[in-house]
Design an enzyme around this catalytic site. Sequence first.
Site, PDB file in Angstrom:
ATOM      1  N   TYR A 133       0.812  -1.207   0.000  1.00 11.23           N
ATOM      2  CA  TYR A 133       0.000   0.000   0.000  1.00 11.23           C
ATOM      3  C   TYR A 133       0.852   1.266   0.000  1.00 11.23           C
ATOM      4  CZ  TYR A 133      -4.409  -2.448   0.533  1.00 11.23           C
ATOM      5  OH  TYR A 133      -5.511  -3.234   0.301  1.00 11.23           O
ATOM      6  N   GLY A 251     -10.534  -6.850  -3.274  1.00 15.99           N
ATOM      7  CA  GLY A 251      -9.236  -7.128  -3.876  1.00 15.99           C
ATOM      8  C   GLY A 251      -8.317  -7.883  -2.934  1.00 15.99           C
ATOM      9  N   ASP A 252      -8.373  -7.539  -1.649  1.00 14.69           N
ATOM     10  CA  ASP A 252      -7.589  -8.275  -0.655  1.00 14.69           C
ATOM     11  C   ASP A 252      -8.082  -9.715  -0.529  1.00 14.69           C
ATOM     12  OD1 ASP A 252      -5.854  -6.086   0.458  1.00 14.69           O
ATOM     13  OD2 ASP A 252      -7.808  -5.208   0.895  1.00 14.69           O
ATOM     14  N   ARG A 253      -9.414  -9.894  -0.596  1.00 12.51           N
ATOM     15  CA  ARG A 253      -9.972 -11.255  -0.525  1.00 12.51           C
ATOM     16  C   ARG A 253      -9.509 -12.075  -1.722  1.00 12.51           C
ATOM     17  NH1 ARG A 253     -11.502 -15.448   2.397  1.00 12.51           N
ATOM     18  NH2 ARG A 253      -9.483 -15.744   1.431  1.00 12.51           N
ATOM     19  N   ALA A 256      -5.657 -12.864  -1.291  1.00  8.78           N
ATOM     20  CA  ALA A 256      -5.420 -13.818  -0.203  1.00  8.78           C
ATOM     21  C   ALA A 256      -5.833 -15.234  -0.609  1.00  8.78           C
ATOM     22  CB  ALA A 256      -6.178 -13.385   1.046  1.00  8.78           C
TER      23      ALA A 256
END
Length: 465
Positions: A133, A251-253, A256
Site C-alpha cells: 500500500y 481485492g484483498d480477498r 489472499a
Amino acid sequence: MVVGDALLDHDLCGRAERLAPDAPVPVVHGTRRSSRPGGAALAACLAAADGRPVTLVTALGDDAASHILRGLLAGRVDLVEVPLDGALSSKTRVLAGDRPLLRLDDGEGRARAATEAAVGAVTGAGAVLVADYGRGTAGVLRDALAGAASRLPVVWDPHLRGATPVPGVRLATPSAQEARALARRLGADTEPGDEAGLRTAARDARTLIGAWQARAVAITLGERGALLSHGETPLLVPTPAAAAGDPCGAGDRFAAAAAGLLFDGALTEAAVQGAVHAATRYVAEGGAHALATEDAPPTEPPPDGEATADAVRTAARVRSAGGTVVAGGCFDLLHAGHVALLQAARRAGDCLIVCVNSDDSVRRRKGASRPLVPAADRVRVLRALECVDAVAVFDEDTPERILGELRPHIWAKGGDYARTRLPKQALVESWGGQVLLLPYLEGRSTTTLADRAALAPAPTGGPPR
C-alpha cells in the site's frame, strides 16, 4: 505469509434522510462506529479465515492506531513487526446505509528498516502475499522478497503508491483501474472507445508482465470477474453470480485466496478461479463488515482492560477524524460536582474520556476503607452518562501512562487547581495538548458525602427504602 502495509479502518454507518440547512450535504444520524484491520492486516485476516496459519510482517509503532490494530489482530494471525516512523495510516469512512459519502485519511507513517526476524520469516515461508500500500514495508524487505520469488509462490497485490513487484512473482493482482494507470506510466496507449474494456485490460496485462518480469497478471474486474494473462491469449474468469454489497476489501480477498491456493499446489488458472469465487462470496456476505468490531459500549460494562482498550480506540478514531479529544480525572463516589465538570469538559471537544483509578490504586492513595464504589461500578455509572464517551482504568497512582496512550488535546481539571501548575501539565503539553480548568460546584466533595453517610442514623424499622 502476508508482507505489507497494515492500515486501521473505521466506519461510521448511519442514515441520511435530509440535507443540512447550512450546506447541500447529507446529515448522517443514528451512527454506529466500528473498527477493523485494513490493508495488509485485512489480507492476513482473510487468509487466516481460510483455515491456514498466517504470519503478518508489517510496520507498527507506538501510536494509538498501532496499539488498536495489535488488539484487533490478537488471536487471528502471528505478528512480526518492523519499526514504523510516524503514525500508522488509518481511514474513516462515513456511510449512509452501504453507500460511502466521505473518507477521512490520517497518518503517514512509513516502515523504517527490515529486522532479522522479518527477513527470517520471509525466508522460511511456504508462500508469500505482498499487499503493498505504498508505506514502505515491501521496500525494506525487497531483497528477501526477491529471493523468495525465485523459489516459492509469491503473489503481489500492487498499489499506485507502491513499488513495482520484484522479478519472478507467480501472480500480480492489480485492479483494472490500477493496471491502466501503471501501464500508462510505462507508455501504454488506449484504443479509442475501450478505456475500461477487456481489450485494454489484456494489453495492460501484457505490458505489466513484460515490465515486471512476472509469470502472470490477473486483473480484477469487479462484478465481471478477473482477466488472467501469461502474456499471450488471456483467460476471462467470470464471477459465478452477481453479488450486491460493499466491495471494500474484495481485492484483498481475491489476492489472499489466490495465494493460499498456490500454497496448496494449485495451478495459477485454478487459483484465480478459486479467488474469483472467494471474492464474490466475500461481497455477498457483507464484505469487510464481518471483521469489524463495534466501538459502541456494550450493555454490560467490560472488564477494566477492555474498557481501556475501548477508550484508546475512541481517542484514535476522533483524532483521525480531526476532532478534539478531552480527558478528565478520576472519581470515587460520583456527585453533582463531578457531573457538572464532566458536562463542561465534554462541551470543550468532540469526545470525553474519563480516567479512573483502579481499586488497588485508590486503596494505596486513600487507605484501606476506599474506594467506596468498586471500579466496575464506577465504570458502569460513568458510561451511562450521556456526556461520557469512554472510560479508561489505570492501576498506577497517577495517570501519566494512560494519558500517554490517549494523548488528549485537552486534560480537564476542576477550577480548585487554579494558580498551580499541575504535575501532568508538562506531559500533556509535550504532544501539543493543554490543561484546561473548569468551574467546580462549591460544597460538593466525596469526603463530605462519605462523612454524612457515616453519621446518618440507621433505619429502625419498616420496609426497606
